[in-house]
Design a protein around this motif. Structure first.
Motif, PDB file in Angstrom:
ATOM      1  N   TYR A 305       0.947  -1.124   0.023  1.00  9.45           N
ATOM      2  CA  TYR A 305      -0.014   0.102   0.005  1.00  9.45           C
ATOM      3  C   TYR A 305       0.828   1.302   0.020  1.00  9.45           C
ATOM      4  O   TYR A 305       1.835   1.289   0.803  1.00  9.45           O
ATOM      5  CB  TYR A 305      -1.018   0.009   1.126  1.00  9.45           C
ATOM      6  N   GLY A 306       0.690   2.133  -0.784  1.00  3.85           N
ATOM      7  CA  GLY A 306       1.265   3.325  -0.947  1.00  3.85           C
ATOM      8  C   GLY A 306       1.183   4.606  -0.103  1.00  3.85           C
ATOM      9  O   GLY A 306       0.281   4.361   0.738  1.00  3.85           O
ATOM     10  N   ARG A 307       1.611   5.751  -0.665  1.00  6.20           N
ATOM     11  CA  ARG A 307       1.538   6.870  -0.020  1.00  6.20           C
ATOM     12  C   ARG A 307       1.064   8.040  -1.012  1.00  6.20           C
ATOM     13  O   ARG A 307       1.290   7.742  -2.173  1.00  6.20           O
ATOM     14  CB  ARG A 307       2.746   7.383   0.632  1.00  6.20           C
ATOM     15  N   MET A 308       0.592   9.008  -0.483  1.00  8.11           N
ATOM     16  CA  MET A 308       0.282  10.404  -1.250  1.00  8.11           C
ATOM     17  C   MET A 308       1.474  11.005  -1.681  1.00  8.11           C
ATOM     18  O   MET A 308       2.482  10.903  -0.980  1.00  8.11           O
ATOM     19  CB  MET A 308      -0.631  11.459  -0.528  1.00  8.11           C
ATOM     20  N   VAL A 309       1.255  11.508  -2.946  1.00 11.50           N
ATOM     21  CA  VAL A 309       2.564  12.131  -3.449  1.00 11.50           C
ATOM     22  C   VAL A 309       3.291  13.182  -2.624  1.00 11.50           C
ATOM     23  O   VAL A 309       4.440  13.290  -2.726  1.00 11.50           O
ATOM     24  CB  VAL A 309       2.292  12.403  -4.793  1.00 11.50           C
ATOM     25  N   ASP A 310       2.398  14.076  -2.233  1.00  9.91           N
ATOM     26  CA  ASP A 310       2.805  14.848  -1.140  1.00  9.91           C
ATOM     27  C   ASP A 310       1.811  15.583  -0.253  1.00  9.91           C
ATOM     28  O   ASP A 310       0.794  15.194  -0.248  1.00  9.91           O
ATOM     29  CB  ASP A 310       3.527  16.269  -2.199  1.00  9.91           C
ATOM     30  N   LEU A 311       2.429  16.454   0.695  1.00 10.84           N
ATOM     31  CA  LEU A 311       1.690  16.986   1.449  1.00 10.84           C
ATOM     32  C   LEU A 311       0.314  17.968   1.221  1.00 10.84           C
ATOM     33  O   LEU A 311      -0.986  17.544   1.706  1.00 10.84           O
ATOM     34  CB  LEU A 311       2.119  17.837   2.574  1.00 10.84           C
ATOM     35  N   LYS A 312       0.211  18.554   0.061  1.00 11.05           N
ATOM     36  CA  LYS A 312      -0.507  19.120  -0.680  1.00 11.05           C
ATOM     37  C   LYS A 312      -1.909  18.224  -0.969  1.00 11.05           C
ATOM     38  O   LYS A 312      -2.947  18.552  -0.757  1.00 11.05           O
ATOM     39  CB  LYS A 312      -0.349  19.992  -1.952  1.00 11.05           C
ATOM     40  N   HIS A 313      -1.499  17.119  -1.446  1.00 11.47           N
ATOM     41  CA  HIS A 313      -2.450  16.211  -1.971  1.00 11.47           C
ATOM     42  C   HIS A 313      -2.970  15.413  -0.848  1.00 11.47           C
ATOM     43  O   HIS A 313      -4.262  15.104  -0.741  1.00 11.47           O
ATOM     44  CB  HIS A 313      -2.161  15.237  -3.263  1.00 11.47           C
ATOM     45  N   PHE A 314      -2.318  15.201   0.023  1.00 11.17           N
ATOM     46  CA  PHE A 314      -2.466  14.315   1.295  1.00 11.17           C
ATOM     47  C   PHE A 314      -3.693  15.416   1.935  1.00 11.17           C
ATOM     48  O   PHE A 314      -4.819  14.870   2.430  1.00 11.17           O
ATOM     49  CB  PHE A 314      -1.246  14.358   2.311  1.00 11.17           C
ATOM     50  N   GLU A 315      -3.353  16.706   2.155  1.00 13.32           N
ATOM     51  CA  GLU A 315      -4.594  17.650   2.940  1.00 13.32           C
ATOM     52  C   GLU A 315      -5.655  17.680   2.186  1.00 13.32           C
ATOM     53  O   GLU A 315      -6.873  17.833   2.768  1.00 13.32           O
ATOM     54  CB  GLU A 315      -3.705  18.783   3.294  1.00 13.32           C
ATOM     55  N   ARG A 316      -5.599  17.889   0.574  1.00 13.04           N
ATOM     56  CA  ARG A 316      -6.586  17.784  -0.178  1.00 13.04           C
ATOM     57  C   ARG A 316      -7.602  16.907   0.109  1.00 13.04           C
ATOM     58  O   ARG A 316      -8.758  16.914   0.327  1.00 13.04           O
ATOM     59  CB  ARG A 316      -6.277  18.141  -1.624  1.00 13.04           C
ATOM     60  N   VAL A 317      -7.286  15.571   0.034  1.00 11.69           N
ATOM     61  CA  VAL A 317      -8.104  14.315   0.187  1.00 11.69           C
ATOM     62  C   VAL A 317      -8.593  14.275   1.578  1.00 11.69           C
ATOM     63  O   VAL A 317      -9.555  13.789   1.772  1.00 11.69           O
ATOM     64  CB  VAL A 317      -7.456  13.152  -0.481  1.00 11.69           C
ATOM     65  N   ARG A 318      -7.739  14.395   2.607  1.00 12.31           N
ATOM     66  CA  ARG A 318      -8.133  14.060   4.013  1.00 12.31           C
ATOM     67  C   ARG A 318      -9.303  15.268   4.376  1.00 12.31           C
ATOM     68  O   ARG A 318     -10.203  14.952   4.937  1.00 12.31           O
ATOM     69  CB  ARG A 318      -7.160  14.456   4.834  1.00 12.31           C
ATOM     70  N   GLY A 319      -9.154  16.271   3.513  1.00 15.42           N
ATOM     71  CA  GLY A 319     -10.375  17.306   3.845  1.00 15.42           C
ATOM     72  C   GLY A 319     -11.697  16.817   3.005  1.00 15.42           C
ATOM     73  O   GLY A 319     -12.775  17.495   3.531  1.00 15.42           O
ATOM     74  N   LEU A 320     -11.631  15.876   2.320  1.00 15.53           N
ATOM     75  CA  LEU A 320     -12.839  15.385   1.779  1.00 15.53           C
ATOM     76  C   LEU A 320     -13.760  14.218   2.462  1.00 15.53           C
ATOM     77  O   LEU A 320     -14.710  13.891   2.077  1.00 15.53           O
ATOM     78  CB  LEU A 320     -12.625  14.553   0.081  1.00 15.53           C
ATOM     79  N   ILE A 321     -12.878  13.742   3.549  1.00 17.29           N
ATOM     80  CA  ILE A 321     -13.352  12.664   4.350  1.00 17.29           C
ATOM     81  C   ILE A 321     -14.224  13.078   5.463  1.00 17.29           C
ATOM     82  O   ILE A 321     -13.828  13.748   6.126  1.00 17.29           O
ATOM     83  CB  ILE A 321     -12.354  11.710   4.831  1.00 17.29           C
ATOM     84  N   ASP A 322     -15.512  12.561   5.381  1.00 17.85           N
ATOM     85  CA  ASP A 322     -16.456  12.835   6.761  1.00 17.85           C
ATOM     86  C   ASP A 322     -16.448  11.738   7.648  1.00 17.85           C
ATOM     87  O   ASP A 322     -17.096  10.429   7.241  1.00 17.85           O
ATOM     88  CB  ASP A 322     -17.761  12.871   6.144  1.00 17.85           C
ATOM     89  N   ASP A 323     -15.653  11.608   8.825  1.00 22.15           N
ATOM     90  CA  ASP A 323     -15.522  10.659   9.377  1.00 22.15           C
ATOM     91  C   ASP A 323     -16.755   9.918  10.220  1.00 22.15           C
ATOM     92  O   ASP A 323     -16.905   8.679  10.343  1.00 22.15           O
ATOM     93  CB  ASP A 323     -14.559  10.753  10.805  1.00 22.15           C
TER      94      ASP A 323
END
Length: 483
Positions: A305-323
């Protein structure tokens, strides 16, 4: 695809310091050298094209370790996944193109009709000239080299611009191409927004861009300054519809694999899933089980299992998650320092939720309830045309409805993702998901011009029938010919 980290501006007047001036001079020198090489006929011989493709294949084999290390560094990509989705796809493409290139380039005959008889004609595929390939970061090897294979096979010289968002792979690609390919055929320009902007100020005979729609528009506007044709491989929200009555265990495995491969950073990854409420209720346990089977109970520890390419995309996708809506994963398991986002599945998602406002491009799968195929088709049609659409159904009538009533770059029934690596299948978008296609024969056609060549002897001069004056006899004969 989401917006690139660095967005090139439209061409601007020359200015800047010495470093910028040197960069501009180097790029214009590369363009001039490759255009001169093309004009000298360097790339026209088919045997020479095949030799360059073989050199690239050899380089991929010899540089395998360097390339896989770079992919792991940029994307946390497992070596086996890299072999399947990056290096393997390209070597398969090279083998297919080398096997068939001569037959694809063989001229095809045309009939010119009775008015021009006796005459002969054929269509010959000729190289376009100098091409520019601007590559993305998500599959930085595959999506750089697959179009390069087509460009070389078509007899063009090429400037390759790897993505700076995947810096280790950009460096490894530069080493590969400069070491194994002739600089009279291919040159590499590394860098970011400044270099891309200068490149777009140059005149090319084709620009091939893979990335976001936002940057695609900028590329198209810059290309229009020189009337340069473009191939734009963009993205969008690729839907999945799961019909009632299908084998949900198998469907779940294929959906999970397609979604979470490359940590969801795939332009044709399943973006959202639609099914009836009863089907969703039965499907969720299978999706969770499939994710655990592939990546374990703690995917952070999985070597696959891989990782997000950088912190910009990490934060963008994390912001789309509704826990509150997650049934797998979620932000509590995320690790910013590692750029780790877990495989995440969300239920009870509404069409107006933030996760449905943009292409996700990350390991988040929203599940949406629909009444059935009618609503699923309507939901697809109300959005931009996707790069691909996925349908899991055992009913031929439902498959046919999706084929005829929706528009997408491709339609895959019963599978996800795997079809795009096949060299016999054209890959490309439609509408907002892109223009043009490549892979195999279609790729060679994209990087060549189909030139008709017509031949008619000067004697007898049968064309006298269309010269004035138009007598009654001529008018009668022409009327009969043009019926």
């Amino acid at each position: 695809m989401p917006t690139d980290a660095n967005t090139p501006a439209l061409p601007a007047p020359e200015h800047g310091d010495g470093a910028e001036s040197a960069m501009r001079t180097a790029i214009t020198a590369d363009v001039a050298a490759l255009r001169a090489s093309f004009d000298a006929g360097t790339t026209r011989d088919v045997s020479a094209r095949l030799a360059q493709l073989e050199a690239l294949r050899t380089g991929l084999r010899r540089e395998h370790r360097r390339l896989t290390r770079a992919l792991a560094q940029d994307l946390g990509k497992n070596g086996t996944e890299a072999a399947i989705t990056e290096i393997g796809v390209v070597t398969q493409e090279i083998a297919h193109v080398r096997r068939h290139l001569r037959s694809w380039l063989h001229p095809s005959s045309l009939s010119l009709g009775p008015l021009l008889a006796p005459s002969s004609a054929h269509v010959r595929r000729e190289p376009l000239g100098l091409a520019l390939i601007i590559a993305p970061w998500n599959y930085p090897l595959n999506l750089t080299l697959a179009p390069l294979v087509a460009a070389i096979a078509g007899g063009n010289t090429v400037i390759v611009k790897p993505s700076e968002v995947a810096p280790a792979t950009s460096a490894a690609l530069t080493h590969l191409l400069r070491t194994w390919l002739d600089p009279g055929w291919v040159r590499v320009v590394e860098g970011a927004v400044e270099e891309t902007t200068v490149l777009l100020q140059q005149r090319f005979d084709l620009i091939f861009y893979t990335g976001s729609a936002a940057v695609g528009r900028i590329v198209a506007r810059a290309a229009a300054e020189h009337l340069t044709p473009t191939v734009l491989e963009l993205g969008g929200k690729s839907p999945v519809f799961v019909d009632e009555g299908v084998d949900l265990a198998v469907a779940a495995r294929r959906i999970v694999w397609g979604k979470f491969t490359n940590t969801g950073q795939t332009c044709v990854a399943p973006d959202y899933l639609m099914a009836t409420p009863s089907t969703l209720e039965k499907l969720v346990p299978h999706l969770r089980r499939a994710a655990r089977e592939m990546y374990g109970r703690d995917p952070r520890r999985s070597r696959d299992y891989g990782r997000m390419v950088d912190l910009k995309h990490f934060e963008r996708v994390r912001g789309l998650i509704d826990d509150e809506k997650t049934v797998l994963g979620g932000t509590e398991e995320a690790d910013r320092e590692e750029r780790y986002l877990p495989p995440t599945i969300m239920t009870g998602v509404r069409w107006e939720d933030p996760v449905m406002a943009e292409e996700i491009f990350g390991p988040v799968l929203p599940l949406l309830a629909v009444d059935g195929p009618d609503e699923a088709i309507a939901r697809i049609r109300e959005r931009e045309k996707p790069l691909t659409a996925y349908v899991f159904t055992d009913r031929a009538a439902i498959e046919e409805r999706f084929a005829t009533e929706t528009s997408s770059g491709s339609l895959a029934v019963g599978l996800t993702l795997a079809h795009v690596g096949t060299p016999t299948m054209p890959f490309g978008g439609v509408g907002g998901s892109g223009t043009g296609a490549y892979h195999g024969r279609v790729g060679v056609e994209t990087f060549t011009h189909a030139k008709p060549i017509v031949r008619k002897a000067l004697t007898p001069d049968t064309l006298r029938i269309i010269y004035p004056p138009y007598t009654r006899a001529k008018r009668a004969l022409l009327t009969r010919l043009f019926r």
